[in-house]
Motif scaffolding. Sequence first.
Motif, PDB file in Angstrom:
ATOM      1  N   ASP A 136       2.110  10.234  -0.289  1.00  0.00           N
ATOM      2  CA  ASP A 136       1.279   9.083  -0.705  1.00  0.00           C
ATOM      3  C   ASP A 136       2.115   7.819  -0.971  1.00  0.00           C
ATOM      4  N   ALA A 137       3.432   7.903  -0.875  1.00  0.00           N
ATOM      5  CA  ALA A 137       4.277   6.716  -1.133  1.00  0.00           C
ATOM      6  C   ALA A 137       4.017   5.667  -0.061  1.00  0.00           C
ATOM      7  N   LEU A 138       4.110   4.393  -0.466  1.00  0.00           N
ATOM      8  CA  LEU A 138       3.745   3.328   0.480  1.00  0.00           C
ATOM      9  C   LEU A 138       4.639   2.102   0.289  1.00  0.00           C
ATOM     10  N   PRO A 139       5.292   1.636   1.369  1.00  0.00           N
ATOM     11  CA  PRO A 139       5.966   0.343   1.274  1.00  0.00           C
ATOM     12  C   PRO A 139       4.977  -0.779   1.542  1.00  0.00           C
ATOM     13  N   LEU A 140       5.061  -1.827   0.739  1.00  0.00           N
ATOM     14  CA  LEU A 140       4.215  -3.017   0.924  1.00  0.00           C
ATOM     15  C   LEU A 140       5.130  -4.105   1.462  1.00  0.00           C
ATOM     16  N   GLY A 190       1.713   0.927   9.477  1.00  0.00           N
ATOM     17  CA  GLY A 190       1.300   1.751   8.341  1.00  0.00           C
ATOM     18  C   GLY A 190       1.765   1.237   6.994  1.00  0.00           C
ATOM     19  N   MET A 191       2.096  -0.050   6.929  1.00  0.00           N
ATOM     20  CA  MET A 191       2.525  -0.602   5.644  1.00  0.00           C
ATOM     21  C   MET A 191       1.367  -1.292   4.936  1.00  0.00           C
ATOM     22  N   GLY A 192       1.488  -1.404   3.608  1.00  0.00           N
ATOM     23  CA  GLY A 192       0.598  -2.261   2.834  1.00  0.00           C
ATOM     24  C   GLY A 192       1.233  -3.635   2.748  1.00  0.00           C
ATOM     25  N   THR A 193       0.674  -4.502   1.879  1.00  0.00           N
ATOM     26  CA  THR A 193       1.305  -5.806   1.728  1.00  0.00           C
ATOM     27  C   THR A 193       1.231  -6.320   0.299  1.00  0.00           C
ATOM     28  N   THR A 240      -4.551 -15.447   5.247  1.00  0.00           N
ATOM     29  CA  THR A 240      -3.871 -15.110   6.514  1.00  0.00           C
ATOM     30  C   THR A 240      -4.047 -13.619   6.814  1.00  0.00           C
ATOM     31  N   ALA A 241      -3.928 -12.791   5.769  1.00  0.00           N
ATOM     32  CA  ALA A 241      -4.106 -11.342   5.946  1.00  0.00           C
ATOM     33  C   ALA A 241      -5.540 -11.034   6.391  1.00  0.00           C
ATOM     34  N   ILE A 242      -6.497 -11.721   5.772  1.00  0.00           N
ATOM     35  CA  ILE A 242      -7.908 -11.505   6.125  1.00  0.00           C
ATOM     36  C   ILE A 242      -8.132 -11.900   7.589  1.00  0.00           C
ATOM     37  N   LYS A 243      -7.600 -13.065   7.969  1.00  0.00           N
ATOM     38  CA  LYS A 243      -7.714 -13.547   9.354  1.00  0.00           C
ATOM     39  C   LYS A 243      -7.181 -12.517  10.344  1.00  0.00           C
ATOM     40  N   ALA A 244      -6.129 -11.803   9.920  1.00  0.00           N
ATOM     41  CA  ALA A 244      -5.492 -10.824  10.802  1.00  0.00           C
ATOM     42  C   ALA A 244      -6.227  -9.487  10.787  1.00  0.00           C
ATOM     43  N   GLY A 245      -7.215  -9.359   9.901  1.00  0.00           N
ATOM     44  CA  GLY A 245      -7.946  -8.093   9.786  1.00  0.00           C
ATOM     45  C   GLY A 245      -7.141  -7.030   9.058  1.00  0.00           C
ATOM     46  N   PHE A 246      -6.252  -7.452   8.161  1.00  0.00           N
ATOM     47  CA  PHE A 246      -5.416  -6.499   7.425  1.00  0.00           C
ATOM     48  C   PHE A 246      -6.284  -5.668   6.471  1.00  0.00           C
ATOM     49  N   PRO A 247      -6.050  -4.351   6.381  1.00  0.00           N
ATOM     50  CA  PRO A 247      -6.856  -3.525   5.461  1.00  0.00           C
ATOM     51  C   PRO A 247      -6.554  -3.888   4.000  1.00  0.00           C
ATOM     52  N   LEU A 248      -7.501  -4.596   3.369  1.00  0.00           N
ATOM     53  CA  LEU A 248      -7.218  -5.179   2.047  1.00  0.00           C
ATOM     54  C   LEU A 248      -7.096  -4.163   0.919  1.00  0.00           C
ATOM     55  N   GLY A 280      -7.551  -4.902  -2.769  1.00  0.00           N
ATOM     56  CA  GLY A 280      -7.235  -3.608  -3.367  1.00  0.00           C
ATOM     57  C   GLY A 280      -6.840  -3.710  -4.826  1.00  0.00           C
ATOM     58  N   TYR A 281      -5.746  -4.414  -5.082  1.00  0.00           N
ATOM     59  CA  TYR A 281      -5.186  -4.448  -6.447  1.00  0.00           C
ATOM     60  C   TYR A 281      -4.686  -5.838  -6.822  1.00  0.00           C
ATOM     61  N   PHE A 282      -4.884  -6.198  -8.081  1.00  0.00           N
ATOM     62  CA  PHE A 282      -4.130  -7.319  -8.649  1.00  0.00           C
ATOM     63  C   PHE A 282      -2.935  -6.737  -9.385  1.00  0.00           C
ATOM     64  N   VAL A 283      -1.804  -7.421  -9.299  1.00  0.00           N
ATOM     65  CA  VAL A 283      -0.685  -7.073 -10.158  1.00  0.00           C
ATOM     66  C   VAL A 283      -0.729  -8.120 -11.268  1.00  0.00           C
TER      67      VAL A 283
END
Length: 440
Positions: free
Chosen positions: A67-71, A90-93, A103-111, A135-138
């Motif tokens: 389940d580990a994920l690089p953003l 397969g990365m997050g952001t 820009t991420a939304i425009k690219a269709g990035f999985p939010l 997905g998340y606020f930090v």
Amino acid sequence: MQKTKEVIKMLYSNLTVNAQGHLAIAGYDTVELAKKYGTALFVLDEDKLRENCAVYVNSMKKYFGEDALPLFASKALCFTGLYRLIAECGMGTDIVSAGELYTAIKAGFPLEKAFFHGNNKTDADIEYAIENGLGYFVVDNEEELAAISEIAGEHGTMQKILLRITPGIDPHTHKAVVTGSVDSKFGSAIETGRAYEMVEMALASKNIVLEGFHCHIGSQIFECEPFCDAADIMLGFIADVKEKYGFNTKILNLGGGFGVRYTENDPQIDIEANIREVAAHVKARAEELSVAMPKILMEPGRSIVANTCITLYTVGSVKEIGDIKNYVSVDGGMPDNPRYALYGSAYTIMLANRAAEAASFKCSIAGRCCESGDLLQEDVMLPRPKRGDILAVLVTGAYNYSMASNYNRLPRPAIVMVSTKGEKVAVKRETFADLCLCDE
Ligand code: LLP
């Protein structure tokens, strides 16, 4: 030969000198690219980018768990095509503004895999992010927590968050990029007790789901120790909040990635080996503290994109000032790469069209801005350049284009992507008309 083939390879395995004595990136002749697309020009090697992403994705899964994920830290480089690529890998952001989110939304990035950072998110930022299913606020501070809770309530959603915690680590890096020490403008310090108060507030907030914690200790770090030290402190904190509040931490985000080799003087680093070492340390510490291993995130920016790019310029003039100094002026400068002017950052520089020639001319590379500090590097050894030569600055993928400006009304360069599948313009060169787009 200016830089030996070995040095070039050390910095960047996809750079070669071809039979014409030209620098080539992923097999593409840089002189041809400069002719075709003009200069200043960023050339990005797509295959190298995929390779860099795969190192983080695969190593993190292998050593921290599935389940580990690089953003990808978007601040290092941000354009729609890049978001599409990192999503494919397969990365997050990690994003730090509504502009990056847009820009991420425009690219269709999985939010659901997007984490919104920053120490001052406006109500409009928060609203925009929630409306689009971030997905998340930090979460950085108390006011922001209250605003997110309120706006999530208005939208009838429960918003997932991490809290940004400052572990108080000095990673012995450039002062300007140290962000994890107690006096930081970011997050809440454990040492002062503020971090615990934030947990209490988050747990008591309506419409907020606290999932875990984030820390970031700095950038351009080559060793594992600072990461292990930060993880120790964070796991201690996680154990404390479990005991105090019965809170089970699901996610621990360890912040930015490892350092990058800009010149042969920077250390060689094996990212997979480093991740293995940090993971072994984190797992052992979690067990010691009887804390369930949280899902681990990291946010590499620089080490994903830096060595995927070079910048090409055309030499305009060579000014020899007696025995004092030689200036070589190029058709770019601090607007496309402000890092030398800002931080004195070291770069490797070559003449791309004469890459096999001996270098005996010591010079400073000047940009074209009306400002003495507009330099790309000082004391560089080159074959004596002449007007029309193509100059290459290596390892420019991180914090160059993303920090670019239009100072002196210079249009931003294009970014051309090359790969085994072909070449394409990923970001067009700005036009003069673009410069006046917002002027009324
Ligand atoms: N996560 C957070 C919260 C960060 O603040 C940063 C970088 C990163 C991730 C990505 O770190 P990286 O993997 O790129 O080291 N403009 C400066 C760099 C500023 C870095 C700020 N934060 C430069 O050009 O060197």
